[in-house]
Design a protein around this motif. Structure first.
Motif, PDB file in Angstrom:
ATOM      1  N   MET A   1      13.793 -22.613  30.356  1.00 56.32           N
ATOM      2  CA  MET A   1      13.556 -21.380  31.109  1.00 56.32           C
ATOM      3  C   MET A   1      14.619 -20.348  30.728  1.00 56.32           C
ATOM      4  O   MET A   1      15.816 -20.579  30.878  1.00 56.32           O
ATOM      5  CB  MET A   1      13.634 -21.655  32.616  1.00 56.32           C
ATOM      6  N   THR A   2      14.173 -19.215  30.196  1.00 54.94           N
ATOM      7  CA  THR A   2      15.067 -18.120  29.837  1.00 54.94           C
ATOM      8  C   THR A   2      14.564 -16.849  30.505  1.00 54.94           C
ATOM      9  O   THR A   2      13.404 -16.475  30.344  1.00 54.94           O
ATOM     10  CB  THR A   2      15.125 -17.909  28.316  1.00 54.94           C
ATOM     11  N   ILE A   3      15.440 -16.190  31.261  1.00 55.65           N
ATOM     12  CA  ILE A   3      15.072 -14.999  32.029  1.00 55.65           C
ATOM     13  C   ILE A   3      15.699 -13.777  31.386  1.00 55.65           C
ATOM     14  O   ILE A   3      16.921 -13.707  31.216  1.00 55.65           O
ATOM     15  CB  ILE A   3      15.544 -15.118  33.487  1.00 55.65           C
ATOM     16  N   LEU A   4      14.863 -12.811  31.011  1.00 54.23           N
ATOM     17  CA  LEU A   4      15.338 -11.551  30.457  1.00 54.23           C
ATOM     18  C   LEU A   4      15.450 -10.529  31.583  1.00 54.23           C
ATOM     19  O   LEU A   4      14.491 -10.307  32.321  1.00 54.23           O
ATOM     20  CB  LEU A   4      14.366 -11.039  29.394  1.00 54.23           C
ATOM     21  N   ILE A   5      16.616  -9.913  31.707  1.00 52.87           N
ATOM     22  CA  ILE A   5      16.862  -8.921  32.749  1.00 52.87           C
ATOM     23  C   ILE A   5      16.973  -7.552  32.112  1.00 52.87           C
ATOM     24  O   ILE A   5      17.842  -7.321  31.261  1.00 52.87           O
ATOM     25  CB  ILE A   5      18.158  -9.217  33.532  1.00 52.87           C
ATOM     26  N   THR A   6      16.112  -6.627  32.489  1.00 55.99           N
ATOM     27  CA  THR A   6      16.262  -5.235  32.070  1.00 55.99           C
ATOM     28  C   THR A   6      17.014  -4.489  33.174  1.00 55.99           C
ATOM     29  O   THR A   6      17.144  -4.967  34.290  1.00 55.99           O
ATOM     30  CB  THR A   6      14.904  -4.568  31.807  1.00 55.99           C
ATOM     31  N   GLY A   7      17.500  -3.295  32.830  1.00 59.22           N
ATOM     32  CA  GLY A   7      18.229  -2.517  33.819  1.00 59.22           C
ATOM     33  C   GLY A   7      19.560  -3.131  34.218  1.00 59.22           C
ATOM     34  O   GLY A   7      19.986  -3.010  35.362  1.00 59.22           O
ATOM     35  N   VAL A   8      20.240  -3.777  33.273  1.00 59.03           N
ATOM     36  CA  VAL A   8      21.469  -4.492  33.622  1.00 59.03           C
ATOM     37  C   VAL A   8      22.633  -3.555  33.932  1.00 59.03           C
ATOM     38  O   VAL A   8      23.672  -4.000  34.404  1.00 59.03           O
ATOM     39  CB  VAL A   8      21.882  -5.482  32.510  1.00 59.03           C
ATOM     40  N   ARG A   9      22.468  -2.268  33.695  1.00 60.10           N
ATOM     41  CA  ARG A   9      23.511  -1.310  34.072  1.00 60.10           C
ATOM     42  C   ARG A   9      23.254  -0.756  35.469  1.00 60.10           C
ATOM     43  O   ARG A   9      24.088  -0.032  36.015  1.00 60.10           O
ATOM     44  CB  ARG A   9      23.584  -0.177  33.051  1.00 60.10           C
ATOM     45  N   GLY A  10      22.108  -1.089  36.047  1.00 59.35           N
ATOM     46  CA  GLY A  10      21.816  -0.691  37.419  1.00 59.35           C
ATOM     47  C   GLY A  10      22.341  -1.719  38.398  1.00 59.35           C
ATOM     48  O   GLY A  10      22.601  -2.871  38.045  1.00 59.35           O
ATOM     49  N   GLY A  11      22.488  -1.316  39.642  1.00 60.12           N
ATOM     50  CA  GLY A  11      23.071  -2.201  40.637  1.00 60.12           C
ATOM     51  C   GLY A  11      22.287  -3.478  40.855  1.00 60.12           C
ATOM     52  O   GLY A  11      22.858  -4.568  40.956  1.00 60.12           O
ATOM     53  N   ILE A  12      20.969  -3.377  40.920  1.00 57.03           N
ATOM     54  CA  ILE A  12      20.156  -4.556  41.195  1.00 57.03           C
ATOM     55  C   ILE A  12      20.092  -5.458  39.969  1.00 57.03           C
ATOM     56  O   ILE A  12      20.267  -6.676  40.059  1.00 57.03           O
ATOM     57  CB  ILE A  12      18.751  -4.141  41.660  1.00 57.03           C
ATOM     58  N   GLY A  13      19.838  -4.877  38.802  1.00 54.29           N
ATOM     59  CA  GLY A  13      19.775  -5.678  37.587  1.00 54.29           C
ATOM     60  C   GLY A  13      21.075  -6.398  37.301  1.00 54.29           C
ATOM     61  O   GLY A  13      21.087  -7.590  36.970  1.00 54.29           O
ATOM     62  N   ALA A  14      22.198  -5.695  37.454  1.00 57.52           N
ATOM     63  CA  ALA A  14      23.501  -6.308  37.182  1.00 57.52           C
ATOM     64  C   ALA A  14      23.801  -7.420  38.185  1.00 57.52           C
ATOM     65  O   ALA A  14      24.266  -8.501  37.808  1.00 57.52           O
ATOM     66  CB  ALA A  14      24.599  -5.245  37.234  1.00 57.52           C
ATOM     67  N   GLY A  15      23.518  -7.159  39.467  1.00 53.42           N
ATOM     68  CA  GLY A  15      23.781  -8.173  40.482  1.00 53.42           C
ATOM     69  C   GLY A  15      22.897  -9.393  40.324  1.00 53.42           C
ATOM     70  O   GLY A  15      23.351 -10.536  40.498  1.00 53.42           O
ATOM     71  N   LEU A  16      21.649  -9.168  39.975  1.00 52.76           N
ATOM     72  CA  LEU A  16      20.717 -10.275  39.771  1.00 52.76           C
ATOM     73  C   LEU A  16      21.138 -11.120  38.578  1.00 52.76           C
ATOM     74  O   LEU A  16      21.115 -12.360  38.642  1.00 52.76           O
ATOM     75  CB  LEU A  16      19.311  -9.715  39.564  1.00 52.76           C
ATOM     76  N   LEU A  17      21.552 -10.461  37.509  1.00 49.16           N
ATOM     77  CA  LEU A  17      21.991 -11.203  36.324  1.00 49.16           C
ATOM     78  C   LEU A  17      23.198 -12.079  36.655  1.00 49.16           C
ATOM     79  O   LEU A  17      23.251 -13.253  36.274  1.00 49.16           O
ATOM     80  CB  LEU A  17      22.323 -10.228  35.198  1.00 49.16           C
ATOM     81  N   ARG A  18      24.167 -11.523  37.376  1.00 50.71           N
ATOM     82  CA  ARG A  18      25.375 -12.289  37.711  1.00 50.71           C
ATOM     83  C   ARG A  18      25.040 -13.515  38.557  1.00 50.71           C
ATOM     84  O   ARG A  18      25.541 -14.614  38.299  1.00 50.71           O
ATOM     85  CB  ARG A  18      26.380 -11.402  38.445  1.00 50.71           C
ATOM     86  N   ARG A  19      24.205 -13.334  39.559  1.00 53.86           N
ATOM     87  CA  ARG A  19      23.932 -14.471  40.442  1.00 53.86           C
ATOM     88  C   ARG A  19      23.096 -15.535  39.743  1.00 53.86           C
ATOM     89  O   ARG A  19      23.314 -16.723  39.965  1.00 53.86           O
ATOM     90  CB  ARG A  19      23.266 -13.999  41.738  1.00 53.86           C
ATOM     91  N   LEU A  20      22.154 -15.142  38.884  1.00 54.43           N
ATOM     92  CA  LEU A  20      21.370 -16.137  38.150  1.00 54.43           C
ATOM     93  C   LEU A  20      22.251 -16.903  37.173  1.00 54.43           C
ATOM     94  O   LEU A  20      22.125 -18.124  37.023  1.00 54.43           O
ATOM     95  CB  LEU A  20      20.224 -15.449  37.401  1.00 54.43           C
ATOM     96  N   HIS A  21      23.152 -16.194  36.512  1.00 53.28           N
ATOM     97  CA  HIS A  21      24.075 -16.848  35.575  1.00 53.28           C
ATOM     98  C   HIS A  21      24.988 -17.818  36.324  1.00 53.28           C
ATOM     99  O   HIS A  21      25.200 -18.956  35.879  1.00 53.28           O
ATOM    100  CB  HIS A  21      24.896 -15.785  34.858  1.00 53.28           C
ATOM    101  N   THR A  22      25.505 -17.396  37.470  1.00 52.19           N
ATOM    102  CA  THR A  22      26.385 -18.251  38.268  1.00 52.19           C
ATOM    103  C   THR A  22      25.655 -19.505  38.738  1.00 52.19           C
ATOM    104  O   THR A  22      26.250 -20.587  38.854  1.00 52.19           O
ATOM    105  CB  THR A  22      26.936 -17.476  39.470  1.00 52.19           C
ATOM    106  N   SER A  23      24.351 -19.364  39.007  1.00 48.93           N
ATOM    107  CA  SER A  23      23.553 -20.505  39.476  1.00 48.93           C
ATOM    108  C   SER A  23      23.149 -21.445  38.340  1.00 48.93           C
ATOM    109  O   SER A  23      22.479 -22.449  38.587  1.00 48.93           O
ATOM    110  CB  SER A  23      22.299 -20.001  40.199  1.00 48.93           C
ATOM    111  N   GLY A  24      23.508 -21.097  37.111  1.00 49.31           N
ATOM    112  CA  GLY A  24      23.240 -21.984  35.988  1.00 49.31           C
ATOM    113  C   GLY A  24      21.966 -21.685  35.221  1.00 49.31           C
ATOM    114  O   GLY A  24      21.574 -22.453  34.330  1.00 49.31           O
ATOM    115  N   HIS A  25      21.300 -20.560  35.533  1.00 48.70           N
ATOM    116  CA  HIS A  25      20.086 -20.205  34.799  1.00 48.70           C
ATOM    117  C   HIS A  25      20.447 -19.568  33.457  1.00 48.70           C
ATOM    118  O   HIS A  25      21.479 -18.904  33.320  1.00 48.70           O
ATOM    119  CB  HIS A  25      19.232 -19.238  35.622  1.00 48.70           C
ATOM    120  N   ASN A  26      19.576 -19.758  32.485  1.00 52.56           N
ATOM    121  CA  ASN A  26      19.761 -19.144  31.180  1.00 52.56           C
ATOM    122  C   ASN A  26      19.238 -17.714  31.238  1.00 52.56           C
ATOM    123  O   ASN A  26      18.029 -17.492  31.327  1.00 52.56           O
ATOM    124  CB  ASN A  26      19.016 -19.946  30.112  1.00 52.56           C
ATOM    125  N   VAL A  27      20.161 -16.756  31.222  1.00 53.07           N
ATOM    126  CA  VAL A  27      19.763 -15.355  31.351  1.00 53.07           C
ATOM    127  C   VAL A  27      20.144 -14.585  30.095  1.00 53.07           C
ATOM    128  O   VAL A  27      21.110 -14.915  29.403  1.00 53.07           O
ATOM    129  CB  VAL A  27      20.399 -14.693  32.592  1.00 53.07           C
TER     130      VAL A  27
END
Length: 278
Positions: A1-27
């Motif tokens: 499972m690999t999750i691509l996050i767009t909008g990583v410079r926005g507040g929601i995209g950046a926060g979502l990427l950090r929490r998914l990465h911290t939880s061990g997901h491949n982002v």
């Protein structure tokens, strides 16, 4: 499972990427300029430029799920590339402006409608997230409040349910990592309905001083918005505010019905970011 996050410079995209990465997901982070994107250690940044379809296939290679910010430019080609790459699911950050009676004529709403329609027409599993007003909108008042000047806000009595960005991220995370919300269209808001005036009052209480609120003319409000809203969307934002109900009293869109956790209040968001208003 690999999750691509767009909008990583926005507040929601950046926060979502950090929490998914911290939880061990491949982002994987999508950016037009990957070299300039600040990311947690171990997160891959890939080039994705909607004006350059040649970037689509490399960015999507091996991706199973996509968190997508709404951008109609190049959307059909991007979704076709996602299908070719065997992406199974797209979670779209849309807007509740699409439900306005004037959505077809409102630039803000139409911007999101075009992406929603393209996504729903593609052979992909789609989840549409439609938040209303973000608590972060009040950062537009920060400079005035810091300077001790009145806050100027068009339609100050309009009532909305401002949502904490982390609440949106909660729902997006659930949509991306489980099948629970597959195929759903979800309206999102905070746990309280507040006018702009109520939000100013909350900030004043936390800062322990009175903040004056003034209503500018529409022309003045448009000029103020041009400082931080794309020019084509200025009138659309004002139209959106003008159509917000003046007597709405019930918060029916809180994320608690989805996550089982109470939604974060505007006061909580303001407390967390109070330094920006001091």
């Amino acid at each position: 499972m690999t999750i691509l996050i767009t909008g990583v410079r926005g507040g929601i995209g950046a926060g979502l990427l950090r929490r998914l990465h911290t939880s061990g997901h491949n982002v994987r982070a999508a950016s037009r300029v990957p070299a300039k994107t600040e990311l947690p250690a171990g997160v891959l940044a890939v080039e994705l430029d909607l004006a350059d379809p040649s970037t689509f296939a490399p960015a999507l290679a091996g991706v199973t799920d996509v968190f997508l910010y709404a951008e109609p430019a190049g959307i059909e080609a991007l979704l076709a590339a996602a299908v070719a790459a065997r992406v199974r699911r797209v979670v779209l950050l849309s807007s509740d402006s699409v439900t306005l009676p004037t959505a077809e004529r409102n630039a803000l709403a139409r911007h999101h409608l075009l992406v929603e329609r393209a996504l729903l027409a593609a052979p992909l599993t789609a989840t549409l997230l439609r938040p209303g007003g973000f608590a972060t909108m009040t950062l537009g008042w920060a400079e005035s409040i810091r300077a001790g000047q009145p806050v100027e806000q068009a339609y100050p009595h309009a009532r909305l349910d401002p949502i904490h960005p982390e609440d949106i991220a909660d729902v997006a995370e659930l949509a991306l990592t489980t099948d629970t919300l597959d195929g759903e269209t979800i309206s999102l808001g905070g746990p309280q309905v507040l006018s702009f005036g109520d939000q100013v009052q909350t900030l004043g209480e936390l800062l322990e001083r009175r903040i004056e609120l003034r209503e500018p003319t529409r022309e003045q409000a448009a000029e103020q918005l041009r400082g931080h809203v794309p020019a084509p969307l200025v009138e659309a934002v004002l139209d959106y505010w003008s159509q917000l109900p003046g007597k709405q009293t019930e918060a029916a869109r809180s994320v608690e019905r989805i996550t089982g956790r109470p939604g974060r209040t505007f006061r909580q968001w303001a407390t967390e970011h109070l330094a920006m208003f001091r």
